[in-house]
Scaffold this active site. Structure first.
Site, PDB file in Angstrom:
ATOM      1  CB  ALA A  63      29.834  47.312  19.401  1.00 15.03           C
ATOM      2  N   GLY A 106      32.811  42.877  17.813  1.00 17.96           N
ATOM      3  CA  GLY A 106      33.875  44.095  17.534  1.00 17.96           C
ATOM      4  C   GLY A 106      35.172  43.539  18.145  1.00 17.96           C
ATOM      5  CD  GLU A 109      33.399  43.432  13.368  1.00 14.90           C
ATOM      6  OE1 GLU A 109      33.248  43.661  14.233  1.00 14.90           O
ATOM      7  OE2 GLU A 109      33.188  43.238  12.223  1.00 14.90           O
ATOM      8  CD  GLU A 129      29.237  41.033  15.334  1.00 18.41           C
ATOM      9  OE1 GLU A 129      29.281  39.657  15.212  1.00 18.41           O
ATOM     10  OE2 GLU A 129      30.392  41.671  15.273  1.00 18.41           O
TER      11      GLU A 129
END
Ligand code: CO8
Length: 255
Positions: A63, A106, A109, A129
């Site tokens: 992200a 992310g 992911e 994270e």
């Protein structure tokens, strides 16, 4: 364009993340565009298999930290991030992630939203994270655990340390590891092969596998039997079996 699409072969759509200066960090613009692309391809009969890739040096760095560093919880809720992941999670077509370089947070992911992951030898997968004060929010606490088991997933998420492509392969996080400069070619080769398969059978395999992962063995086996039987209503089943018996190549039309 932060997400580029290209039809590279019959039935194969290549989706490329394109924010090289930010290491393909998944900002709202990129994720919104990615969601739009996946919504459109789901309804496009010309697309039979999708390859998602990044740049030669980075798949995606997660992200966009700069975009959320000063955000509050209510603002984060307002972004409704699941809404943007949903078109990827619900994609009825097979998706292959072609990963070079890092797939972090992310980015990892995102790779785990694919059905097949082809990685270069130099690729690294991680959920860092925790190092920036948060936790995975794009599915890793569930998908990573299902892919590699509690103890390896916990090590990745609690230490934030990435794993190499070789380690990712040995733990079942990737499907195949190839030389860095052949990742995209290998993913496209596989995509072309899948695109030539009967689309209804391909779709049923994908749907049954993920539905089964979510439920009981008995329920999954029941779904499998129903999906198996329903494929006998398709013209492609007749074509595939007749072609075998007549010793010729089948042509599948998704009917
Ligand atoms: N967000 C924003 N900008 C980033 C990010 C990121 N995740 N990663 C890199 N950048 C930017 C850098 O700030 C830098 O910008 P600038 O040129 O303006 O200084 C530029 O990209 C280049 O970065 P580096 O100089 O660090 O490049 P390197 O090649 O040396 O390193 C790395 C690349 C290894 C990727 C490194 O940048 C890095 O570690 N990035 C952060 C990785 C990370 O912590 N990811 C997790 C983010 S949190 C997350 O993903 C939560 C998921 C929640 C749900 C999912 C929603 C999509």
């Amino acid at each position: 364009m932060v997400v580029q699409t290209e039809t590279v072969a019959d039935g194969v759509l290549l989706v490329r993340l394109n924010r090289p200066d930010a290491r393909n960090a998944l900002n709202m613009e990129l994720r919104t565009r990615l969601a739009e692309v996946f919504l459109a391809l789901a309804d496009d009969p010309a697309v039979r298999c999708v390859v998602v890739t990044g740049s030669p040096k980075v798949f995606a760095a997660g992200a966009d930290i700069k975009e959320m560093a000063e955000s509050g919880a209510i603002e984060m809720m307002g972004r409704r991030i699941l809404r943007l992941w949903k078109p990827l999670a619900d994609c009825p077509k097979p998706v292959i992630a072609a990963v070079n370089g890092v797939a972090l947070g992310g980015g990892c992911e995102l790779a785990m939203h694919a059905d097949i992951i082809v990685a270069g030898e130099g690729a690294r997968f991680g959920q860092p994270e925790v190092k920036v004060g948060i936790m995975p929010g794009g599915g890793a606490t569930q998908r990573l655990v299902r892919a590699v088991g509690v103890y390896r997933a916990m090590r990745m998420m609690l230490t934030g340390e990435p794993v190499t492509a070789a380690e990712a392969l040995s733990m079942g996080l990737v499907s195949e590891v190839v030389a860095d400069d052949t990742v995209l070619d290998r993913a496209l080769e596989m995509a072309r092969a899948i695109a030539a398969m009967p689309p209804l059978a391909v779709q049923q395999i994908k749907e049954t596998v993920y539905a089964g992962l979510d439920g009981s063995l008995a329920g999954g086996l029941l779904l499998e039997r129903k999906a198996f039987e329903i494929l006998f209503a398709s013209a492609d089943q007749k074509e595939g079996m007749r072609a075998f018996i007549e010793k010729r190549s089948p042509t599948f039309e998704g009917k």
